[in-house]
Design an enzyme around this catalytic site. Structure first.
Site, mmCIF file in Angstrom:
data_model
loop_
_atom_site.group_PDB
_atom_site.id
_atom_site.type_symbol
_atom_site.label_atom_id
_atom_site.label_comp_id
_atom_site.label_asym_id
_atom_site.label_seq_id
_atom_site.Cartn_x
_atom_site.Cartn_y
_atom_site.Cartn_z
ATOM 1 N N HIS A 119 137.037 120.061 80.363
ATOM 2 C CA HIS A 119 137.271 120.793 81.617
ATOM 3 C C HIS A 119 138.657 121.428 81.675
ATOM 4 O O HIS A 119 138.948 122.207 82.582
ATOM 5 C CB HIS A 119 137.102 119.873 82.827
ATOM 6 C CG HIS A 119 135.734 119.273 82.945
ATOM 7 N ND1 HIS A 119 134.587 120.053 82.945
ATOM 8 C CD2 HIS A 119 135.322 117.987 83.042
ATOM 9 C CE1 HIS A 119 133.535 119.245 83.042
ATOM 10 N NE2 HIS A 119 133.947 118.000 83.096
HETATM 11 ZN ZN LIG Z 1 131.023 114.463 81.597
#
Ligand SMILES: [Zn+2]
Length: 297
Positions: A119
């Protein structure tokens, strides 16, 4: 031969005992791999150098992490307290994936016992991800001229939005993400190939969809693969919304690793997410990655 596996005691960081991220899994996984004779001895990574980190992150962000001067908003987005052990962990886990990628080039297969911080993007981290280890390692291999066309196979339950952002204009890195439609991030990024799954997807359908896409991916000439083997697709995961069984995850890891190993495409395996409340179960699920690679090599 023995599968090269990377581990460091600093993968454990002090984030608080009641934190929802099961940080103790890193030490427990290392013990499990040794006790089960899957690994004899770990390779120890160095903290990732600033020069290498700068391939995938802004200088400003790296400095703010190292000096612990990051703004509160981004710290909140990451979800870890910005303390010394978290800084250390982030550097050494990224160094671990860089080392694993180099060993994969040499031996065909290698795994980290952390990594898959998918992320994090160029400007900052998010979702328990400080530095994007796979993006850093991918750029390292490309810039050193060691590989030409990289595939990132991301089977974590969450979309690999950091990687798709970092590589959106990079033709040398193909991002494949197969994830739950309704899991974080709410606003998905656009990968080169996104497969969005419904919450009620079960083993058989999941594995069939995976096999179909592997056949498509096999038509391209990738010369290196990063495999993010998140186990948060498990039915008992605290965060993941899919319903995959223990056996489904084991099969998944075997299918992916065997697919590329049989074609002599080097593969670097990294952990990805896993938030099962039962730490023993969580460690066993994560170990399927290392077990499936150890069987092949
Ligand atoms: Zn994850």
């Amino acid at each position: 031969m023995q599968l090269p596996v990377i581990n460091h005691t600093d993968y454990f960081a002090k984030i608080g005992d009641d934190h929802k991220f099961p940080i103790q899994k890193f030490g427990a996984l290392a013990n499990y791999l040794i006790n089960k004779n899957i690994v004899e001895k770990f390779y120890t990574p160095y903290p990732c150098s600033e020069e290498t980190l700068r391939r995938a992150h802004s200088e400003k962000y790296i400095k703010n992490i190292k000096n612990k001067t990051l703004d509160q908003n981004t710290i909140k987005k990451i979800g870890f307290p910005l303390v010394d052990s978290v800084v250390k962990r982030s550097l050494v886990a990224t160094g671990g994936t860089v080392l694993a990628s180099k060993l994969a080039m040499k031996y065909g297969l290698a795994c980290n016992t952390a990594g898959g911080s998918h992320h994090a993007n160029f400007e900052g981290g998010a979702g328990f991800c400080v530095f994007n280890d796979v993006a850093v390692a991918a750029k390292y291999l490309l810039n050193k001229g060691l590989v030409k066309k990289i595939l990132i196979v991301d089977l974590d339950v969450h979309q690999g939005n950091g990687n798709s952002d970092i590589f959106k204009d990079n033709k040398n890195v193909f991002t494949f993400s197969m994830h739950s439609k309704s899991n974080y991030p709410a606003k998905k990024s656009i990968s080169d190939c996104d497969v969005e799954l419904e919450n009620d997807t079960e083993d058989k359908e999941y594995l069939n969809i995976l096999k179909f896409h592997l056949i498509e991916l096999n038509k391209e000439n990738f010369d290196f693969v990063f495999y993010i083997a998140g186990v948060d697709i498990h039915f008992n995961d605290r965060l993941g919304k899919l319903k995959i069984s223990d056996n489904g995850i084991k099969k998944r890891d075997e299918i992916v690793t065997e697919n590329f190993f049989s074609k002599r495409i080097p593969l670097c395996g990294v952990l990805g997410g896993g938030y099962n409340k039962n730490i023993d179960k969580l460690v066993e699920l994560h170990s399927f990655l290392h077990q499936s690679c150890a069987k092949l090599i």
